[in-house]
Design a protein around this motif. Structure first.
Motif, PDB file in Angstrom:
ATOM      1  N   ASP A  26       0.879  -1.160   0.000  1.00  0.00           N
ATOM      2  CA  ASP A  26       0.000   0.000   0.000  1.00  0.00           C
ATOM      3  C   ASP A  26       0.934   1.232   0.000  1.00  0.00           C
ATOM      4  N   ASP A  52      -1.055  -5.498   1.758  1.00  0.00           N
ATOM      5  CA  ASP A  52      -2.438  -5.698   2.186  1.00  0.00           C
ATOM      6  C   ASP A  52      -3.048  -6.897   1.451  1.00  0.00           C
ATOM      7  N   ALA A  53      -4.175  -7.363   1.989  1.00  0.00           N
ATOM      8  CA  ALA A  53      -4.778  -8.606   1.507  1.00  0.00           C
ATOM      9  C   ALA A  53      -5.180  -8.511   0.033  1.00  0.00           C
ATOM     10  N   GLU A  54      -5.634  -7.322  -0.401  1.00  0.00           N
ATOM     11  CA  GLU A  54      -6.038  -7.173  -1.804  1.00  0.00           C
ATOM     12  C   GLU A  54      -4.870  -7.402  -2.768  1.00  0.00           C
ATOM     13  N   LYS A  55      -3.726  -6.841  -2.420  1.00  0.00           N
ATOM     14  CA  LYS A  55      -2.542  -7.008  -3.263  1.00  0.00           C
ATOM     15  C   LYS A  55      -2.086  -8.477  -3.284  1.00  0.00           C
ATOM     16  N   GLN A  87      -4.069 -11.014  -3.076  1.00  0.00           N
ATOM     17  CA  GLN A  87      -5.023 -11.697  -3.948  1.00  0.00           C
ATOM     18  C   GLN A  87      -4.597 -11.568  -5.416  1.00  0.00           C
ATOM     19  N   GLU A  88      -4.171 -10.358  -5.808  1.00  0.00           N
ATOM     20  CA  GLU A  88      -3.754 -10.121  -7.198  1.00  0.00           C
ATOM     21  C   GLU A  88      -2.472 -10.882  -7.546  1.00  0.00           C
ATOM     22  N   ASP A 124      -3.132  -4.969   8.545  1.00  0.00           N
ATOM     23  CA  ASP A 124      -4.388  -5.588   8.992  1.00  0.00           C
ATOM     24  C   ASP A 124      -4.201  -7.113   8.995  1.00  0.00           C
ATOM     25  N   ARG A 183      -7.274  -9.630   8.409  1.00  0.00           N
ATOM     26  CA  ARG A 183      -7.617  -9.936   7.013  1.00  0.00           C
ATOM     27  C   ARG A 183      -6.568 -10.816   6.360  1.00  0.00           C
ATOM     28  N   ILE A 184      -5.312 -10.515   6.619  1.00  0.00           N
ATOM     29  CA  ILE A 184      -4.252 -11.279   5.970  1.00  0.00           C
ATOM     30  C   ILE A 184      -4.237 -12.729   6.454  1.00  0.00           C
ATOM     31  N   PHE A 202      -7.126 -14.458   4.890  1.00  0.00           N
ATOM     32  CA  PHE A 202      -6.809 -14.713   3.480  1.00  0.00           C
ATOM     33  C   PHE A 202      -5.945 -15.978   3.355  1.00  0.00           C
TER      34      PHE A 202
END
Ligand code: PLP
Length: 383
Positions: free
Chosen positions: A111, A118-121, A123-124, A144, A147-148, A151
């Motif tokens: 980020d 972060d968890a979104e990155k 995922q990608e 966070d 979340r991680i 995940f």
């Protein structure tokens, strides 16, 4: 660069150690007198105390932070053919541990405001061969982790926390070691808890992982001359353990002082338009290993500060994927890591600093930023 006299040192370990010199000397003398020179009582005492400090079941003392990560990977079954997700902006040790285990580091961009994964990155970035994630609690702050860890749990990924910069840091009241299968610590002298040489440890709540790391650090052996696996020699040195036991008593006090200094920097630096201040993650208790600001003209600002006796450092000037060590690998462009490498600046931080020194550093930084008006745009603009 730092030819002028340093008025605000980045860190001053001698000064910190001078304050507890009698205790440190006593600790060293005790080890010498004991004859317990490999593993033994001093290592066990520190392991018990550091496990308690991190609210964890086990602590296994090892040779250094790199080995703490490497041995964690091996103990958790990560090896050749496996992909391991790692931050693109970390100290090279995080990557080397993966490479030395025979696995492939897969870079994940952070980020851009917290500099944390972060968890979104994640995922990608995930690949079919992904087996593990190494989160780095960079600068002393945890991302966070709820979340991680969720995940990782859902996808069956091993989660390792590189906690080399985060002794005592918390996310939602839980310390490193609570979220991942293992947390790796370095006690490199300049860390929040530092030895007087190389040292490291792994903290874990898992009995099997703890036993495996205990074997791996000691030639694959728990009973002398009986070798269960292909181990290494990476044992925490009793002298370092005794020093660390001594310094652990002061860690909360030192981390609290780091927090005060960070608050002072925030209050003094809040209105400098060209300067980006650190962002605190909600729910995270930061231990301020580093206070990292961003500036578009970082090198010019740093030079002005150095000429005024304010010592700063850069963590880190070249991201791992741009190092010659990784020239044989093909990595995609990693623009966030590459930009951060040109903009980050670590201000003096540590319990050695007085309020006056922090104020002086801030004052000189404000003046230096004013001398760089042409590039006075926010570094927080998205790419
Ligand atoms: C210091 C550090 C390490 C390595 O620790 P050593 O004890 O020097 O091997 C690993 N990861 C991070 C993020 C660090 O800051």
């Amino acid at each position: 660069m730092e030819k002028n006299e340093i008025t605000v040192p980045f860190l001053d370990l001698q000064q910190i150690h001078d304050g507890i010199a009698d205790e440190l000397n006593h600790a060293v003398a005790k080890v010498i007198r004991s004859g317990a020179y490999i593993l033994g009582e001093f290592v066990e005492e520190f392991e018990a105390k550091f496990a308690r400090y991190q609210h964890s079941r086990h602590c296994i003392g090892v040779g250094n932070g790199l080995d703490a990560i490497s041995l964690s990977l091996r103990a958790l079954g990560i090896g050749p053919g496996d992909d391991v997700l790692v931050p693109s902006n970390t100290f090279i040790a995080t990557w080397l541990a993966v490479t030395h285990a025979g696995a492939n580091p897969i870079a994940v961009e952070p980020d851009p405001t917290t500099h944390l994964i972060d968890a979104e990155k994640l995922q990608e970035a995930i690949t079919p061969r992904s087996k593990a994630v190494i989160v780095v609690h960079l600068y002393g702050q945890m991302p966070d982790m709820a979340r991680i860890s969720e995940f990782c749990r859902k996808r069956g990924l091993v989660l390792i926390e590189d906690s080399a910069q985060a002794h005592g840091a918390e996310y939602r009241g839980q310390r490193a070691g609570a979220w991942g299968q293992a947390a790796a610590f370095s006690f490199y002298p300049g860390k929040n808890l530092g030895a007087i040489g190389d040292a490291g440890a792994v903290v874990t709540n898992d009995d099997a992982t703890a036993n495996k790391i205990r074997q791996l650090r000691n030639y694959g052996s728990e009973q002398k001359y009986v070798h269960e696996c292909l181990g290494f020699n990476s044992r925490l040195d009793p002298l370092q353990a005794a020093i660390l036991t001594c310094k652990l008593e002061y860690l909360d006090q030192w981390n609290a002082r780091r927090r005060e200094i960070a608050n002072l920097y925030f209050s003094l630096l809040q209105d400098v338009p060209s300067l980006v201040l650190p962002r605190i993650v909600t729910g995270s208790a930061h231990v301020w290993h580093l206070f990292v600001v961003q500036h578009k003209s970082r090198d010019a600002v740093r030079k002005i500060l150095a000429d005024k006796g304010i010592q700063t450092l850069i963590h880190y000037p070249i991201p791992p994927h741009k190092q010659n060590a990784y020239a044989m690998n093909q990595f995609p462009a990693l623009p966030v890591a590459e930009r951060l490498a040109t903009e980050v600046l670590s201000l003096p931080m540590g319990p050695h600093l007085t309020d006056q020194q922090v104020s002086l550093a801030a004052e000189r930084l404000i003046a230096a930023c004013k001398q760089q008006p042409a590039l006075a745009t926010s570094a927080a603009t998205p790419l």
